[in-house]
Design a protein around this motif. Structure first.
Motif, PDB file in Angstrom:
ATOM      1  N   ILE A  84      90.239  28.587 -45.911  1.00  0.00           N
ATOM      2  CA  ILE A  84      91.347  29.380 -46.515  1.00  0.00           C
ATOM      3  C   ILE A  84      90.881  30.096 -47.567  1.00  0.00           C
ATOM      4  O   ILE A  84      90.159  29.903 -48.443  1.00  0.00           O
ATOM      5  N   VAL A  85      91.671  31.426 -47.807  1.00  0.00           N
ATOM      6  CA  VAL A  85      91.589  32.153 -48.961  1.00  0.00           C
ATOM      7  C   VAL A  85      92.867  32.106 -49.572  1.00  0.00           C
ATOM      8  O   VAL A  85      93.796  32.647 -48.967  1.00  0.00           O
ATOM      9  N   THR A  86      92.713  32.079 -51.174  1.00  0.00           N
ATOM     10  CA  THR A  86      94.018  32.154 -51.733  1.00  0.00           C
ATOM     11  C   THR A  86      93.662  32.950 -52.869  1.00  0.00           C
ATOM     12  O   THR A  86      92.664  33.634 -52.900  1.00  0.00           O
ATOM     13  N   ILE A  97      83.836  34.390 -50.411  1.00  0.00           N
ATOM     14  CA  ILE A  97      84.860  33.766 -51.338  1.00  0.00           C
ATOM     15  C   ILE A  97      85.627  32.804 -50.532  1.00  0.00           C
ATOM     16  O   ILE A  97      86.387  32.140 -51.835  1.00  0.00           O
ATOM     17  N   TYR A  98      86.060  32.436 -49.542  1.00  0.00           N
ATOM     18  CA  TYR A  98      86.898  31.376 -49.015  1.00  0.00           C
ATOM     19  C   TYR A  98      86.450  29.994 -49.113  1.00  0.00           C
ATOM     20  O   TYR A  98      85.240  29.752 -49.751  1.00  0.00           O
ATOM     21  N   THR A  99      87.377  29.100 -49.027  1.00  0.00           N
ATOM     22  CA  THR A  99      87.127  27.485 -49.336  1.00  0.00           C
ATOM     23  C   THR A  99      86.949  27.167 -47.933  1.00  0.00           C
ATOM     24  O   THR A  99      87.903  27.236 -47.161  1.00  0.00           O
ATOM     25  N   PRO A 100      85.823  26.811 -47.737  1.00  0.00           N
ATOM     26  CA  PRO A 100      85.544  26.208 -46.261  1.00  0.00           C
ATOM     27  C   PRO A 100      86.199  24.938 -45.873  1.00  0.00           C
ATOM     28  O   PRO A 100      86.620  24.182 -46.908  1.00  0.00           O
ATOM     29  N   ALA A 101      86.416  24.752 -44.693  1.00  0.00           N
ATOM     30  CA  ALA A 101      87.278  23.610 -44.311  1.00  0.00           C
ATOM     31  C   ALA A 101      86.951  22.260 -44.731  1.00  0.00           C
ATOM     32  O   ALA A 101      87.621  21.310 -45.260  1.00  0.00           O
ATOM     33  N   ASP A 102      85.662  21.906 -44.716  1.00  0.00           N
ATOM     34  CA  ASP A 102      85.121  20.845 -45.241  1.00  0.00           C
ATOM     35  C   ASP A 102      85.261  20.572 -46.703  1.00  0.00           C
ATOM     36  O   ASP A 102      85.253  19.117 -47.250  1.00  0.00           O
ATOM     37  N   LYS A 103      85.671  21.461 -47.592  1.00  0.00           N
ATOM     38  CA  LYS A 103      85.920  21.133 -48.925  1.00  0.00           C
ATOM     39  C   LYS A 103      87.364  21.415 -49.200  1.00  0.00           C
ATOM     40  O   LYS A 103      87.787  21.148 -50.396  1.00  0.00           O
ATOM     41  N   LEU A 104      88.264  21.648 -48.280  1.00  0.00           N
ATOM     42  CA  LEU A 104      89.904  21.767 -48.639  1.00  0.00           C
ATOM     43  C   LEU A 104      90.574  20.134 -48.785  1.00  0.00           C
ATOM     44  O   LEU A 104      90.134  19.360 -48.026  1.00  0.00           O
ATOM     45  N   ASP A 152      94.197  19.885 -58.095  1.00  0.00           N
ATOM     46  CA  ASP A 152      94.491  21.095 -58.942  1.00  0.00           C
ATOM     47  C   ASP A 152      94.348  22.147 -57.934  1.00  0.00           C
ATOM     48  O   ASP A 152      93.838  23.208 -58.005  1.00  0.00           O
ATOM     49  N   VAL A 153      95.086  22.035 -56.682  1.00  0.00           N
ATOM     50  CA  VAL A 153      95.372  22.874 -55.858  1.00  0.00           C
ATOM     51  C   VAL A 153      96.829  23.167 -55.788  1.00  0.00           C
ATOM     52  O   VAL A 153      97.745  22.313 -56.059  1.00  0.00           O
ATOM     53  N   ARG A 154      97.142  24.288 -55.107  1.00  0.00           N
ATOM     54  CA  ARG A 154      98.541  24.933 -54.797  1.00  0.00           C
ATOM     55  C   ARG A 154      98.867  25.042 -53.525  1.00  0.00           C
ATOM     56  O   ARG A 154     100.067  25.295 -53.328  1.00  0.00           O
ATOM     57  N   HIS A 155      98.066  24.767 -52.386  1.00  0.00           N
ATOM     58  CA  HIS A 155      98.411  24.900 -51.192  1.00  0.00           C
ATOM     59  C   HIS A 155      97.686  23.568 -50.473  1.00  0.00           C
ATOM     60  O   HIS A 155      96.573  23.452 -50.807  1.00  0.00           O
ATOM     61  N   LEU A 156      98.128  22.856 -49.424  1.00  0.00           N
ATOM     62  CA  LEU A 156      97.780  21.953 -48.552  1.00  0.00           C
ATOM     63  C   LEU A 156      97.958  22.357 -47.011  1.00  0.00           C
ATOM     64  O   LEU A 156      99.075  22.354 -46.907  1.00  0.00           O
ATOM     65  N   PRO A 157      96.799  22.770 -46.340  1.00  0.00           N
ATOM     66  CA  PRO A 157      96.836  22.947 -44.948  1.00  0.00           C
ATOM     67  C   PRO A 157      97.427  21.752 -44.309  1.00  0.00           C
ATOM     68  O   PRO A 157      96.891  20.580 -44.733  1.00  0.00           O
ATOM     69  N   LEU A 158      98.145  21.674 -43.366  1.00  0.00           N
ATOM     70  CA  LEU A 158      98.964  20.578 -42.618  1.00  0.00           C
ATOM     71  C   LEU A 158      98.254  20.483 -41.318  1.00  0.00           C
ATOM     72  O   LEU A 158      98.356  21.468 -40.695  1.00  0.00           O
ATOM     73  N   LEU A 159      97.241  19.678 -41.133  1.00  0.00           N
ATOM     74  CA  LEU A 159      96.636  19.561 -39.875  1.00  0.00           C
ATOM     75  C   LEU A 159      97.185  18.573 -38.879  1.00  0.00           C
ATOM     76  O   LEU A 159      98.097  17.666 -39.533  1.00  0.00           O
ATOM     77  N   GLY A 160      96.995  18.710 -37.590  1.00  0.00           N
ATOM     78  CA  GLY A 160      97.531  17.896 -36.555  1.00  0.00           C
ATOM     79  C   GLY A 160      96.828  16.640 -36.591  1.00  0.00           C
ATOM     80  O   GLY A 160      95.882  16.413 -37.321  1.00  0.00           O
ATOM     81  N   ASP A 161      97.530  15.924 -35.528  1.00  0.00           N
ATOM     82  CA  ASP A 161      96.931  14.507 -35.562  1.00  0.00           C
ATOM     83  C   ASP A 161      95.348  14.511 -35.012  1.00  0.00           C
ATOM     84  O   ASP A 161      94.736  13.514 -35.136  1.00  0.00           O
ATOM     85  N   ASP A 162      94.771  15.716 -34.601  1.00  0.00           N
ATOM     86  CA  ASP A 162      93.536  15.523 -34.172  1.00  0.00           C
ATOM     87  C   ASP A 162      92.544  15.835 -35.398  1.00  0.00           C
ATOM     88  O   ASP A 162      91.239  15.891 -35.267  1.00  0.00           O
ATOM     89  N   GLY A 163      93.181  16.205 -36.563  1.00  0.00           N
ATOM     90  CA  GLY A 163      92.358  16.194 -37.890  1.00  0.00           C
ATOM     91  C   GLY A 163      91.650  17.652 -38.135  1.00  0.00           C
ATOM     92  O   GLY A 163      90.944  17.978 -38.867  1.00  0.00           O
ATOM     93  N   LYS A 164      91.801  18.686 -36.920  1.00  0.00           N
ATOM     94  CA  LYS A 164      91.329  19.848 -37.151  1.00  0.00           C
ATOM     95  C   LYS A 164      92.189  21.117 -36.767  1.00  0.00           C
ATOM     96  O   LYS A 164      91.942  22.110 -37.603  1.00  0.00           O
ATOM     97  N   SER A 165      93.230  21.105 -36.262  1.00  0.00           N
ATOM     98  CA  SER A 165      93.985  22.181 -36.006  1.00  0.00           C
ATOM     99  C   SER A 165      95.255  22.201 -36.824  1.00  0.00           C
ATOM    100  O   SER A 165      95.679  21.065 -37.448  1.00  0.00           O
ATOM    101  N   ILE A 166      95.581  23.320 -37.423  1.00  0.00           N
ATOM    102  CA  ILE A 166      96.402  23.597 -38.476  1.00  0.00           C
ATOM    103  C   ILE A 166      97.751  23.831 -37.727  1.00  0.00           C
ATOM    104  O   ILE A 166      98.090  24.425 -36.950  1.00  0.00           O
TER     105      ILE A 166
END
Length: 114
Positions: A10-12, A35-42, A62-76
């Motif tokens: 993601i890019v914030t 500039i983005y934050t790659p998925a493995d560091k989110l 110290d983040v302001r957003h949490l991607p919500l992942l599906g049960d597979d742990g990969k899909s947003i």
């Protein structure tokens, strides 16, 4: 997102402010992948996490957003912001205040009103 629908990162606004301006990069010439934050560091959440767990993740990392992942742990499946969590917390606190106020005033399920 990747071609298979998985989160790649993601890019914030924080990414932009901390990586573009200080490094004197030009927006039109800078790639998102620079500039983005790659998925493995989110820091992420799942639909099974509680509001408290999500709040702890946001505050401790110290983040302001949490991607919500599906049960597979990969899909947003969504995105949770600190504002979303604060709103829910305030609503819950207001309900508690109203319940305690009604109890103190003799209203509610424990008292029979005439």
């Amino acid at each position: 997102m990747t071609k298979t629908g998985n989160l790649s990162g993601i890019v914030t606004e924080r990414d932009y402010v901390t990586k573009i301006a200080p490094n004197k990069l030009k927006s039109k010439e800078t790639l998102i992948t620079d500039i983005y934050t790659p998925a493995d560091k989110l820091v992420t959440a799942t639909p099974h996490d509680s509001i408290g767990e999500c709040m702890n993740k946001i505050l401790s990392k110290d983040v302001r957003h949490l991607p919500l992942l599906g049960d597979d742990g990969k899909s947003i499946v969504g995105m949770i912001s600190v504002k979303d969590l604060v709103k829910v917390e305030l609503e819950e606190k207001q309900k508690m205040i109203d319940t305690l106020k009604n109890f103190a005033l003799g209203k509610g399920g424990h008292f029979i009103e005439d």
